[in-house]
Scaffold this active site. Structure first.
Site, PDB file in Angstrom:
ATOM      1  N   GLY A  24       0.833  -1.202   0.000  1.00 10.62           N
ATOM      2  CA  GLY A  24       0.000   0.000   0.000  1.00 10.62           C
ATOM      3  C   GLY A  24       0.862   1.244   0.000  1.00 10.62           C
ATOM      4  N   GLY A  25       0.794   1.997  -1.099  1.00  7.21           N
ATOM      5  CA  GLY A  25       1.617   3.201  -1.233  1.00  7.21           C
ATOM      6  C   GLY A  25       0.852   4.476  -0.977  1.00  7.21           C
ATOM      7  CB  ALA A  95       0.191   0.357   4.882  1.00  2.39           C
ATOM      8  N   GLY A  97      -5.243   0.726   4.196  1.00  2.00           N
ATOM      9  CA  GLY A  97      -6.363   1.523   4.664  1.00  2.00           C
ATOM     10  C   GLY A  97      -7.242   0.799   5.668  1.00  2.00           C
ATOM     11  CG  ASP A 135     -11.192   8.101  11.279  1.00  2.00           C
ATOM     12  OD1 ASP A 135     -11.023   9.290  10.952  1.00  2.00           O
ATOM     13  OD2 ASP A 135     -10.284   7.383  11.720  1.00  2.00           O
ATOM     14  CG  HIS A 267      16.295  36.202   3.288  1.00  2.00           C
ATOM     15  ND1 HIS A 267      16.319  35.153   2.390  1.00  2.00           N
ATOM     16  CD2 HIS A 267      17.593  36.558   3.512  1.00  2.00           C
ATOM     17  CE1 HIS A 267      17.587  34.896   2.086  1.00  2.00           C
ATOM     18  NE2 HIS A 267      18.378  35.733   2.748  1.00  2.00           N
TER      19      HIS A 267
END
Length: 295
Positions: A24-25, A95, A97, A135, A267
């Site tokens: 799983g990428g 991995a 999901g 979720d 900066h």
């Protein structure tokens, strides 16, 4: 297979494997691949899509794949893993999901859709006294989205009428180097028929990045061609997950590349790259060679 681990199991490991296959990428797979690679583990990412991180801008993903490989992470795209016969690594991290566990909710009469609790724009379910945040409602699996949803749901429970707004949602990916984005990718803009102008500023030309030795990466700005209103900002490199907050503010306020270019950025900082990339989109970046501005 005793080699297979989930993202729960890895925290229980007592020693590092010599090699690890990450199946799983997506975001979690790439983050964990970066962690293990930093400890010297030989890592290979197996992804069934043509590229890792399929939701991210194509140019950013190409750079990510290059940087990952420089750090010893191999990538095997375009082939689904149907069995473990061809995987030779010592351990296999799954991995691919997660999904919500909602069986008990269905038993209580809550309406579900596509494997999640169905809610409206106020996060209210079909049961008037029940709201669903996080979720479980199937929207986005991000902690910061769940927090905002919880606040919106609580406000509505207390009698307010507050809709959830997912526009200009930032994404942070804690890989090495970091990746972050907000708004349209170049492909999404073109698929919608929106003519765009692109601006880029490489970290190799950024004073702070050179001082810290973090010159891998760039900021990419996608602006509407006619108005120069910024539609998307994509970052790979040092502090990307911090810089995306500025990107989100820019998109939320519908600023143009010219407006961003006129803002003072301290900066030397990493945030200057956003100003420089916006200036490049407007054809006014004098910290890049003239030939770059003309293309």
């Amino acid at each position: 297979d005793p080699r297979v681990l989930t993202s729960d199991d890895i925290w229980k490991m007592e020693k590092l494997p010599s090699s690890l296959a990450v199946v799983g990428g997506g975001v979690i797979g790439c983050e964990l691949a970066s962690i293990f690679a930093s400890f010297g583990v030989k890592v290979t990412i197996y992804e069934m899509m043509p590229r890792i991180l399929p939701e991210q801008d194509d140019e950013i993903v190409s750079l990510a794949e290059k940087f990952f490989q420089q750090r010893g992470i191999q990538i095997s795209p375009g082939k689904p893993v149907e069995n473990l016969d061809r995987i030779k690594e010592e351990k296999v991290l799954l991995a691919i999901g997660r999904k919500a566990r909602i069986t008990s909710f269905q038993d209580r009469g809550l309406a579900t859709e596509n494997g999640a609790v169905k809610v409206d724009q106020f996060l209210q379910t079909n049961l008037p006294s029940v709201y669903a945040a996080g979720d479980v409602n199937g929207r986005y699996q991000f902690a910061y989205v769940a927090t905002r949803e919880g606040l919106v749901a609580a406000a509505n429970i207390m009698g307010k009428r507050m809709a959830i707004d997912y526009e200009n949602l930032p994404v942070s990916i804690f890989t090495n180097p970091e990746i972050a984005s907000c708004g349209f990718t170049e492909r999404q803009a073109k698929n919608q028929g929106i003519p765009v102008k692109l601006g880029r500023f490489p970290f190799s030309a950024l004073g702070r990045a050179k001082a810290e030795g973090k010159t891998d990466g760039l900021v990419k700005v996608i602006a509407e061609a006619e108005t120069l209103r910024i539609l998307g900002i994509h970052i790979i490199g040092g502090q990307a997950t911090e810089l995306v907050a500025t990107a989100t503010f820019i998109l939320k306020n519908r600023l143009s590349a010219l407006e961003v270019e006129k803002v003072f950025f301290c900066h030397p900082t990493f945030s200057e790259a956003i100003m420089e990339a916006a200036a490049d989109a407007a054809g006014q970046c004098f910290h890049l060679p003239p030939l770059k501005n003309a293309t």
